[in-house]
Design an enzyme around this catalytic site. Structure first.
Site, PDB file in Angstrom:
ATOM      1  N   GLY A   1      25.819  -2.887 -22.331  1.00 13.89           N
ATOM      2  CA  GLY A   1      24.857  -3.984 -22.249  1.00 13.89           C
ATOM      3  C   GLY A   1      23.770  -3.645 -21.257  1.00 13.89           C
ATOM      4  O   GLY A   1      23.423  -2.474 -21.076  1.00 13.89           O
TER       5      GLY A   1
ATOM      6  N   GLU B   1      27.949   1.398 -20.126  1.00 14.74           N
ATOM      7  CA  GLU B   1      26.781   1.994 -20.804  1.00 14.74           C
ATOM      8  C   GLU B   1      25.666   0.968 -20.708  1.00 14.74           C
ATOM      9  O   GLU B   1      25.819  -0.167 -21.146  1.00 14.74           O
ATOM     10  CB  GLU B   1      27.081   2.284 -22.283  1.00 14.74           C
TER      11      GLU B   1
ATOM     12  N   CYS C   1      19.750   1.635 -27.282  1.00 16.71           N
ATOM     13  CA  CYS C   1      19.735   2.203 -25.918  1.00 16.71           C
ATOM     14  C   CYS C   1      19.140   3.599 -25.939  1.00 16.71           C
ATOM     15  O   CYS C   1      18.597   4.060 -24.943  1.00 16.71           O
ATOM     16  CB  CYS C   1      21.131   2.298 -25.334  1.00 16.71           C
TER      17      CYS C   1
ATOM     18  N   GLN D   1      14.447 -12.266 -27.170  1.00 12.82           N
ATOM     19  CA  GLN D   1      14.016 -10.866 -27.179  1.00 12.82           C
ATOM     20  C   GLN D   1      12.544 -10.749 -27.563  1.00 12.82           C
ATOM     21  O   GLN D   1      11.809  -9.941 -27.000  1.00 12.82           O
ATOM     22  CB  GLN D   1      14.888 -10.048 -28.145  1.00 12.82           C
TER      23      GLN D   1
HETATM   24  P1  ADP Z   1      21.689  -8.151 -23.407  1.00 15.01           P
HETATM   25  O1  ADP Z   1      20.605  -8.502 -22.428  1.00 15.01           O
HETATM   26  O2  ADP Z   1      21.418  -6.959 -24.207  1.00 15.01           O
HETATM   27  O3  ADP Z   1      22.228  -9.314 -24.171  1.00 15.01           O
HETATM   28  P2  ADP Z   1      23.865  -8.369 -21.552  1.00 15.01           P
HETATM   29  O4  ADP Z   1      24.228  -7.380 -20.514  1.00 15.01           O
HETATM   30  O5  ADP Z   1      23.360  -9.693 -21.113  1.00 15.01           O
HETATM   31  O6  ADP Z   1      22.866  -7.614 -22.501  1.00 15.01           O
HETATM   32  O7  ADP Z   1      25.079  -8.641 -22.515  1.00 15.01           O
HETATM   33  C1  ADP Z   1      26.006  -7.653 -22.935  1.00 15.01           C
HETATM   34  C2  ADP Z   1      27.368  -8.299 -23.047  1.00 15.01           C
HETATM   35  O8  ADP Z   1      27.791  -8.705 -21.740  1.00 15.01           O
HETATM   36  C3  ADP Z   1      27.400  -9.553 -23.902  1.00 15.01           C
HETATM   37  O9  ADP Z   1      28.610  -9.604 -24.632  1.00 15.01           O
HETATM   38  C4  ADP Z   1      27.341 -10.661 -22.875  1.00 15.01           C
HETATM   39  O10 ADP Z   1      27.880 -11.875 -23.324  1.00 15.01           O
HETATM   40  C5  ADP Z   1      28.200 -10.058 -21.768  1.00 15.01           C
HETATM   41  N1  ADP Z   1      27.998 -10.658 -20.442  1.00 15.01           N
HETATM   42  C6  ADP Z   1      26.890 -11.255 -19.939  1.00 15.01           C
HETATM   43  N2  ADP Z   1      27.113 -11.686 -18.690  1.00 15.01           N
HETATM   44  C7  ADP Z   1      28.382 -11.358 -18.363  1.00 15.01           C
HETATM   45  C8  ADP Z   1      29.209 -11.506 -17.212  1.00 15.01           C
HETATM   46  N3  ADP Z   1      28.758 -12.113 -16.113  1.00 15.01           N
HETATM   47  N4  ADP Z   1      30.461 -11.031 -17.247  1.00 15.01           N
HETATM   48  C9  ADP Z   1      30.933 -10.399 -18.340  1.00 15.01           C
HETATM   49  N5  ADP Z   1      30.218 -10.230 -19.456  1.00 15.01           N
HETATM   50  C10 ADP Z   1      28.959 -10.693 -19.488  1.00 15.01           C
END
Ligand code: ADP
Length: 489
Positions: free
Chosen positions: A237, A259, A293, A340
């Site tokens: 993410g 990643e 990515c 987005q």
């Molecule tokens: P994007 O901006 O591409 O959505 P994120 O990093 O926000 O990327 O999200 C990637 C994943 O991480 C998603 O499944 C999201 O729900 C999860 N996520 C977001 N915040 C948290 C957190 N505090 N703890 C664990 N997972 C999270």
């Protein structure tokens, strides 16, 4: 709602819920899963899981762990192979579902689903290949054995841009090496994960070994990250979330792997095959609407070919067919969400204010169905210190940075906090050799697009892009097993 409805042209919304301890459970609220190509199309209605649901999933996984760790390697093989075979057999239908919920083209989505199925089939045979090692001790009458054991319960937190392949490349090795799984996919793409879970739920896997929780990251994801019963977290993410997860995992001593994206360079040198360079740039920067990515969002071009490259690229981009992901003619679908789209538009504004020239694109497009359609945007006259060259945008927005020669190109390519992929287009074997050795990216592509790696090869980045062992291939064993060293006769 049955799976057969996925094949209809305008199917009713799927009822999507979480799988906990072998049961489909109701969550707290209902959230719509909207098709970004057609905002009137509700792909699914998600029953949103809560923190308590995540905790129940973790408890189920913990209870199932000893049994699965002890399961025969042949049983593991058969189950994973069955899952992979069904995914591959249904790739057209599941690809359509993926394209509907994420917005990548039908061809991209179907290909992704087929790779996801293949990943299960590849990892299916791993349990049958497991070996240990025996060392000769320095002391008499003692053997030193190195064995690999499952880690325990693993939390898999995945993004929206690869709704099938990223869950597959984490879940398949996790299960193959005897771990129990709690998967939390991104909120925007619950349907693909649910369809996988539905296949897995019929595969013969004991209850509790694989659990799916459809819920918000800050609640359900955080519950996974914070749980003392989750031994390892594999995350893909954003950098911001990755860093939070890293802190939480360090604080409680859990294993983790991250990643976190890139700002990947494609270098085009003065001796480049320009047709090939334009093809690599279009595929790398704009396919999947730039939402990869590994997208080559920085095009670093030698002065001698700059104008010809830009002209040819602009001509190709003007002709790029942007439209409904399900239309077979479409080359680039919509961006995934309003959020987005707003980010993309804000970076286009930032680029203008920084003094970059928006040569083309960046316009909202009207199509027969209302969706998040953005024309591919190309900035020229940019410098590498601009925010549009340092921050990941994650949309169909690329920049051109003109450089004098190879040395400057390499320096600019490496001048980034990220280090996922990098590409070079040149005919010069010496520069190819030098770039392979001196690129600071985890994955380097010669005369091709920086995105679209082989599914069976390791996947890894450097610097701010990744943390922990590479994913996929034989490296997956490093993350999903724990070594035990046994001394005795
Ligand atoms: P994007 O901006 O591409 O959505 P994120 O990093 O926000 O990327 O999200 C990637 C994943 O991480 C998603 O499944 C999201 O729900 C999860 N996520 C977001 N915040 C948290 C957190 N505090 N703890 C664990 N997972 C999270």
């Amino acid at each position: 709602m049955t799976i057969a409805t996925l094949q209809q042209d305008a199917p009713a919304a799927l009822q999507l819920s979480s799988l906990v301890d072998g049961e489909w459970i109701d969550g707290r609220d209902i959230a719509p899963n909207i098709n970004p190509s057609d905002l009137s199309d509700v792909v699914g209605e998600v029953s949103v899981a809560t923190r308590a649901d995540a905790e129940a999933a973790i408890a189920a996984a913990k209870a199932a762990a000893p049994g699965w760790a002890a399961a025969s390697p042949y049983v593991r093989f058969e189950i994973l192979d069955r899952i992979g075979s069904e995914i591959v057999a249904r790739q057209d239908e599941l690809g359509r579902l993926l394209a509907r919920e994420e917005g990548k083209t039908l061809a991209e989505a179907t290909n992704e689903v087929s790779r996801a199925g293949a990943l299960f089939k590849v990892f299916a045979s791993e349990p049958l290949r497991a070996t240990g090692e025996r060392l000769t001790s320095t002391r008499p009458n003692i053997d030193v054995e190195v064995v690999r054991e499952p880690v325990g319960v693993v939390g898999l937190i995945t993004p929206w841009n690869f709704p099938a392949s990223i869950p597959a490349w984490k879940a398949a090795p996790a299960l193959a090496y005897g771990n129990c799984v709690v998967l939390k996919p991104a909120e925007l793409v619950p349907a693909s994960a649910w369809a996988f879970a539905e296949i897995i739920s019929r595969s013969g896997l004991p209850r509790g070994v694989f659990n799916l929780v459809l819920g918000p990251g800050r609640e359900v994801g955080q519950a996974i990250v914070d749980s003392p019963d989750v031994a390892a977290v594999s995350f893909t993410g954003s950098q911001a979330t990755g860093r939070k997860i890293a802190q939480a995992c360090v604080a409680r001593g859990a294993r983790f792997q991250l990643e976190m994206g890139g700002k990947n360079p494609l270098v085009v040198l003065d001796d480049a095959d320009l047709d090939l360079a334009v093809k690599a740039a279009v595929e790398g920067a704009y396919f999947s609407a730039g939402q990869r990515c590994t997208a080559s969002s920085r095009l670093i071009v030698a002065k001698a070919v700059h104008d010809r490259f830009v002209e040819a690229l602009a001509a190709r981009l003007k002709a790029l067919r942007v439209g409904d992901a399900l239309d077979p003619e479409t080359e680039m679908g919509p961006v995934v969400s309003q959020e987005q789209l707003d980010i993309d538009l804000s970076y286009i504004e930032i680029g203008r204010q920084e003094g970059a020239e928006l040569l083309l694109g960046g316009d909202l497009l009207t199509r027969p169905k209302t969706g998040f359609y953005l024309s591919p945007a190309l900035f020229v006259g940019t410098t590498n210190d601009m925010r549009i060259n340092q921050e990941e945008i994650f949309g169909p927005v690329a920049t051109v940075i003109q450089v004098d020669d190879y040395e400057e190109a390499l320096a600019v390519a490496n001048d980034t906090g990220f280090g996922l992929s990098a590409g070079i287009v040149t005919r010069d074997p010496k520069r190819i050799r030098h770039f392979k050795a001196h690129s600071q990216a985890g994955m380097v592509v010669i005369n091709g697009s920086t995105a679209g790696m082989d599914f069976h090869a390791p996947f890894t980045g450097r610097k701010g892009s990744s943390y922990g062992p590479p994913e996929r291939s034989y490296f997956a064993r490093e993350f999903y097993t724990a070594a035990k060293i046994v001394y005795g006769s």
